[in-house]
Motif scaffolding. Structure first.
Motif, mmCIF file in Angstrom:
data_model
loop_
_atom_site.group_PDB
_atom_site.id
_atom_site.type_symbol
_atom_site.label_atom_id
_atom_site.label_comp_id
_atom_site.label_asym_id
_atom_site.label_seq_id
_atom_site.Cartn_x
_atom_site.Cartn_y
_atom_site.Cartn_z
ATOM 1 N N LEU A 236 0.822 -1.205 0.000
ATOM 2 C CA LEU A 236 0.000 0.000 0.000
ATOM 3 C C LEU A 236 0.861 1.263 0.000
ATOM 4 O O LEU A 236 2.019 1.241 0.405
ATOM 5 N N THR A 237 0.260 2.356 -0.421
ATOM 6 C CA THR A 237 0.894 3.669 -0.318
ATOM 7 C C THR A 237 0.625 4.244 1.075
ATOM 8 O O THR A 237 -0.199 3.739 1.832
ATOM 9 N N ASP A 238 1.312 5.331 1.385
ATOM 10 C CA ASP A 238 1.039 6.037 2.639
ATOM 11 C C ASP A 238 -0.424 6.449 2.720
ATOM 12 O O ASP A 238 -1.061 6.335 3.770
ATOM 13 N N SER A 241 -2.642 3.566 3.654
ATOM 14 C CA SER A 241 -2.341 3.084 5.003
ATOM 15 C C SER A 241 -2.886 4.019 6.070
ATOM 16 O O SER A 241 -3.255 3.572 7.162
ATOM 17 N N ARG A 242 -2.933 5.310 5.763
ATOM 18 C CA ARG A 242 -3.456 6.263 6.743
ATOM 19 C C ARG A 242 -4.921 6.024 7.082
ATOM 20 O O ARG A 242 -5.420 6.524 8.098
ATOM 21 N N ASN A 243 -5.630 5.297 6.241
ATOM 22 C CA ASN A 243 -7.031 5.016 6.530
ATOM 23 C C ASN A 243 -7.194 4.181 7.789
ATOM 24 O O ASN A 243 -8.252 4.200 8.425
ATOM 25 N N ALA A 254 8.965 7.719 2.370
ATOM 26 C CA ALA A 254 7.581 7.860 1.906
ATOM 27 C C ALA A 254 7.231 6.698 0.982
ATOM 28 O O ALA A 254 8.015 6.318 0.117
ATOM 29 N N ALA A 255 6.062 6.127 1.201
ATOM 30 C CA ALA A 255 5.585 5.026 0.355
ATOM 31 C C ALA A 255 4.616 5.593 -0.668
ATOM 32 O O ALA A 255 3.469 5.904 -0.340
ATOM 33 N N MET A 256 5.082 5.711 -1.917
ATOM 34 C CA MET A 256 4.268 6.307 -2.970
ATOM 35 C C MET A 256 4.116 5.385 -4.180
ATOM 36 O O MET A 256 3.485 5.742 -5.163
ATOM 37 N N ILE A 329 -19.293 -7.734 4.426
ATOM 38 C CA ILE A 329 -18.635 -7.171 3.238
ATOM 39 C C ILE A 329 -18.004 -5.827 3.602
ATOM 40 O O ILE A 329 -18.596 -5.023 4.314
ATOM 41 N N SER A 330 -16.807 -5.601 3.118
ATOM 42 C CA SER A 330 -16.157 -4.297 3.290
ATOM 43 C C SER A 330 -15.331 -3.996 2.045
ATOM 44 O O SER A 330 -15.118 -4.875 1.200
ATOM 45 N N GLY A 331 -14.883 -2.756 1.932
ATOM 46 C CA GLY A 331 -14.146 -2.370 0.724
ATOM 47 C C GLY A 331 -13.032 -1.374 0.999
ATOM 48 O O GLY A 331 -12.993 -0.738 2.053
ATOM 49 N N ASN A 332 -12.137 -1.257 0.044
ATOM 50 C CA ASN A 332 -11.042 -0.281 0.077
ATOM 51 C C ASN A 332 -10.885 0.338 -1.306
ATOM 52 O O ASN A 332 -11.116 -0.325 -2.313
ATOM 53 N N TRP A 333 -10.471 1.602 -1.327
ATOM 54 C CA TRP A 333 -10.116 2.239 -2.587
ATOM 55 C C TRP A 333 -8.603 2.242 -2.757
ATOM 56 O O TRP A 333 -7.856 2.485 -1.802
ATOM 57 N N TYR A 334 -8.148 1.980 -3.972
ATOM 58 C CA TYR A 334 -6.733 2.036 -4.328
ATOM 59 C C TYR A 334 -6.606 2.902 -5.581
ATOM 60 O O TYR A 334 -7.585 3.116 -6.295
ATOM 61 N N LEU A 335 -5.390 3.386 -5.851
ATOM 62 C CA LEU A 335 -5.140 4.175 -7.055
ATOM 63 C C LEU A 335 -4.082 3.492 -7.909
ATOM 64 O O LEU A 335 -3.141 2.893 -7.381
#
Length: 406
Positions: A236-238, A241-243, A254-256, A329-335
């Motif tokens: 994951l990116t920063d 992860s901050r979520n 920095a994780a980008m 059920i749950s979800g996450n957004w990624y880019l």
């Protein structure tokens, strides 16, 4: 003196007076210009001075900020830090160094056993032609499938409770708290020649690994195991992860990176969000507990609310189906690399979050249930509903402790 001569002289005097007047006027204009120019220069000088003060103040503030960040970096403690006032992050550099050098003579007995167990696992799961991402993924999969959360047991192996935060405890007892997961993953990464840090706050720890693109990625195997959400917290990116967590970001890289995000690597392309329910149902039918979906046309920010509604309705629909009553059920957004949204959906069975309990439906499980029922004149169905352990999950953050239910 003739009249003509007088007239010529008077005209000459008039012309001379005109020139004097013109010179005087020009002098006044020039003086005005000089005064204006001087005033402008003074104004400009004052403005430049004020601007210089602003620039200098900005530079001073930046230098002060950098000094504070450097101070944090110098005081940030990775090895030796105690998470949850109980679990110490221990160094494993001497073990990975011994593996890379091929010389384990200086290792203590427990470290030699740790090295042997870790080496055998890598020999089993790593192939020579694998890229670093594939090696990292193989380690993640092995840990997800083979290490349980906490002790998860009413009967502890010798030393298991004390060692659940070390690679030795994680690999020998196959159970670990978050620190055990983090130190074990870091050990594997270092043995594979990859740079890896342990990220921590007061209550939790996880990993930060650098891959071939030069970017850093967050990996939280413990949280994925505890929530039964495979790949949810893998690379994951920063921002993502901050979520769920906070940490001292000034002290770590920095994780980008997104190239090696599991969502980016494995996202299924769909036409639009309305195709997701059918695709996810097919994944469930194949016994998959997750799905990642990227949108061909791209998903706009204002359309994100549609996904929230969709997940709520999928959860409601599942609750009406036989066999899915205990699912959530749950979800996450990624880019992705183009800043397009990818939707990750995860299904969790509450009955699975009980540690590594023996399968009650297996021949051995039925046999032991029968033996206990007959010995204590107990109801078999009641014995089949037993819950051995539980895990506390708060606001998506898995607490780095286990609780044994009486």
């Amino acid at each position: 003196m003739s009249d003509d001569w007088k007239n010529a002289k008077m005209q000459g005097n008039g012309m001379s007076a005109g020139k004097k007047a013109a010179k005087a006027a020009a002098s006044l204009v020039l003086a005005g210009c000089l005064l204006s120019s001087l005033a402008l220069n003074i104004y400009q000088a004052n403005q430049a001075n004020a601007q210089n003060k602003k620039v200098n103040k900005f530079i001073d503030n930046q230098l002060e900020r950098q000094a504070k960040e450097e101070e944090k970096e110098n005081t940030y403690q990775e090895d030796g830090y105690i998470v949850g006032e109980e679990y110490e992050i221990i160094s494993t550099a001497h073990i990975s160094d011994a593996y890379l050098s091929g010389n384990a003579d200086k290792l203590e007995q427990e470290d030699q056993k740790t090295l042997q167990m870790a080496s055998e696992i890598l020999e089993e799961i790593i192939q020579e032609d694998m890229e670093n991402y594939e090696k990292e993924l193989a380690v993640y999969r092995w840990m997800y499938e083979n290490i349980g959360q906490g002790s998860g047991s009413m009967i502890s192996l010798p030393g298991e409770q004390q060692q659940a935060y070390t690679p030795y405890g994680a690999l020998s007892g196959r159970n670990a708290v978050c620190v055990g997961y983090a130190t074990t993953f870091r050990l594997f990464m270092n043995m594979l020649g990859l740079d890896c840090h342990i990220v921590h706050n007061d209550y939790h720890s996880w990993d930060l690994v650098q891959l071939d693109d030069g970017e850093w990625y967050h990996v939280d195997v413990y949280s994925d195991v505890s929530s039964k959400s495979e790949y949810r917290n893998f690379n994951l990116t920063d921002d993502v992860s901050r979520n769920a967590h906070d940490w001292d970001e000034s002290a770590l890289p920095a994780a980008m990176g997104v190239k090696y995000s599991y969502a980016v690597q494995n996202g299924m392309e769909v036409e639009d969000i309305y195709q997701v329910p059918a695709k996810f149902k097919k994944a469930l039918d194949k016994k998959k507990t997750f799905g990642f979906y990227k949108f061909k046309k791209g998903l706009k920010r204002e359309e994100l609310g549609i996904a929230e509604l969709m997940l709520e309705q999928i959860s409601m629909a599942l609750s009406t189906k036989e066999g899915f009553e205990n699912y959530s059920i749950s979800g996450n957004w990624y880019l992705d690399e183009k800043d397009q949204y990818i939707l990750g959906i995860f299904v969790m069975n509450y009955e699975d979050i009980e540690g590594n309990r023996f399968d009650l439906d297996s021949p051995e499980g039925k046999k032991v249930t029968k033996a206990v029922a007959e010995a204590f004149d107990a109801d078999k169905e009641m014995l089949s509903d037993i819950s051995v352990s539980d895990t506390e999950v708060i606001a998506g953050e898995e607490i780095c402790r286990e609780e044994i239910v009486d």
